[in-house]
Design a protein around this motif. Structure first.
Motif, PDB file in Angstrom:
ATOM      1  N   ILE A   8       0.820  -1.214   0.000  1.00 49.91           N
ATOM      2  CA  ILE A   8       0.000   0.000   0.000  1.00 49.91           C
ATOM      3  C   ILE A   8       0.854   1.264   0.000  1.00 49.91           C
ATOM      4  CG2 ILE A   8      -0.237   0.154   2.511  1.00 49.91           C
ATOM      5  CD1 ILE A   8      -3.142   1.013   2.070  1.00 49.91           C
ATOM      6  N   SER A  10       3.134   3.626  -1.626  1.00 49.56           N
ATOM      7  CA  SER A  10       3.531   3.953  -2.997  1.00 49.56           C
ATOM      8  C   SER A  10       4.982   4.434  -3.036  1.00 49.56           C
ATOM      9  CB  SER A  10       2.621   5.057  -3.546  1.00 49.56           C
ATOM     10  OG  SER A  10       2.869   6.271  -2.845  1.00 49.56           O
ATOM     11  N   CYS A  45      -3.595   9.106  -1.824  1.00 53.83           N
ATOM     12  CA  CYS A  45      -3.824   7.674  -1.568  1.00 53.83           C
ATOM     13  C   CYS A  45      -5.328   7.417  -1.598  1.00 53.83           C
ATOM     14  CB  CYS A  45      -3.217   7.264  -0.229  1.00 53.83           C
ATOM     15  SG  CYS A  45      -1.429   7.258  -0.214  1.00 53.83           S
ATOM     16  N   ASP A  46      -5.980   7.987  -2.596  1.00 53.44           N
ATOM     17  CA  ASP A  46      -7.422   7.816  -2.744  1.00 53.44           C
ATOM     18  C   ASP A  46      -7.752   6.335  -2.847  1.00 53.44           C
ATOM     19  OD1 ASP A  46      -8.140  10.732  -3.138  1.00 53.44           O
ATOM     20  OD2 ASP A  46      -6.692  10.454  -4.757  1.00 53.44           O
ATOM     21  N   HIS A  48      -7.939   4.346  -0.340  1.00 53.65           N
ATOM     22  CA  HIS A  48      -7.432   3.674   0.852  1.00 53.65           C
ATOM     23  C   HIS A  48      -7.950   4.378   2.099  1.00 53.65           C
ATOM     24  CE1 HIS A  48      -4.808   1.113  -1.436  1.00 53.65           C
ATOM     25  NE2 HIS A  48      -4.299   2.164  -2.052  1.00 53.65           N
ATOM     26  N   GLU A  52      -5.563   1.307   7.326  1.00 56.09           N
ATOM     27  CA  GLU A  52      -4.647   0.453   6.565  1.00 56.09           C
ATOM     28  C   GLU A  52      -3.351   1.182   6.232  1.00 56.09           C
ATOM     29  OE1 GLU A  52      -6.159  -0.672   2.582  1.00 56.09           O
ATOM     30  OE2 GLU A  52      -7.512   1.040   2.718  1.00 56.09           O
ATOM     31  N   LEU A  53      -3.430   2.474   5.944  1.00 51.98           N
ATOM     32  CA  LEU A  53      -2.217   3.251   5.687  1.00 51.98           C
ATOM     33  C   LEU A  53      -1.416   3.452   6.968  1.00 51.98           C
ATOM     34  CD1 LEU A  53      -3.554   5.813   3.115  1.00 51.98           C
ATOM     35  CD2 LEU A  53      -1.535   4.395   2.819  1.00 51.98           C
ATOM     36  N   THR A 125      -6.338  10.607   1.866  1.00 52.44           N
ATOM     37  CA  THR A 125      -6.932   9.283   1.711  1.00 52.44           C
ATOM     38  C   THR A 125      -8.395   9.384   1.287  1.00 52.44           C
ATOM     39  OG1 THR A 125      -7.853   9.027   3.949  1.00 52.44           O
ATOM     40  CG2 THR A 125      -5.485   8.559   3.666  1.00 52.44           C
ATOM     41  N   GLU A 127     -10.621   7.922   3.196  1.00 55.64           N
ATOM     42  CA  GLU A 127     -11.293   7.526   4.446  1.00 55.64           C
ATOM     43  C   GLU A 127     -12.619   8.264   4.602  1.00 55.64           C
ATOM     44  OE1 GLU A 127     -12.543   5.682   7.322  1.00 55.64           O
ATOM     45  OE2 GLU A 127     -10.454   5.146   6.891  1.00 55.64           O
TER      46      GLU A 127
END
Length: 142
Positions: A8, A10, A45-46, A48, A52-53, A125, A127
């Motif tokens: 996850i 990048s 980080c769309d 996600h 989790e990140l 994110t 989220e």
């Protein structure tokens, strides 16, 4: 590809984490966080979620042991009935990697935004949980 780096994370995010020094701060913003407004460096980080990140980042990211509370959350605005249950997930994740350093400070909404302006980077994110924004202060690798 590299070994032992969570998938996850990048290339842009790993580069940013590597560039950060002791005392630098990383904001992980929820989908409503105005990342482009407040972030000098924004990593998308769309798709996600923050938990989790956060779990992936905490595998690589030491928290600052010279700061009383190296983790910061945006506190609920007075009068807002929301109870952010996602905070319990954050505490469990941080405690998994740095139990001795799982000290969290609550920051008023606009003070959080001001702090984000000075952060090294903002991770944007997808989220959906409300009040899911978190700041991590980087420590040293020992």
């Amino acid at each position: 590809m590299l070994k032992n780096i969570p998938k996850i994370i990048s290339p842009e995010l790993i580069k940013t984490l590597m560039e950060m020094g002791h005392g630098d701060e990383l904001v992980i913003g929820d989908g409503n966080f105005p990342a482009e407004t407040y972030g000098k460096r924004v990593i998308r980080c769309d798709g996600h979620g923050v938990p989790e990140l956060l779990d992936a980042i905490m595998q690589l990211f030491p928290l600052d042991t010279y700061t009383e509370k190296p983790v910061m959350l945006m506190e609920v605005v007075p009068g807002d009935p929301v109870v952010p249950t996602i905070w319990n997930e954050y505490k469990a994740i941080i405690n998994k990697y740095e139990p001795e350093n799982c000290k969290i400070d609550m920051i008023e909404r606009f003070a959080f935004y001001e702090r984000a302006k000075n952060a090294y980077a903002v991770v944007a994110t997808g989220e959906e949980a409300i009040y899911a924004n978190i700041i991590l202060k980087k420590g040293v690798v020992k």
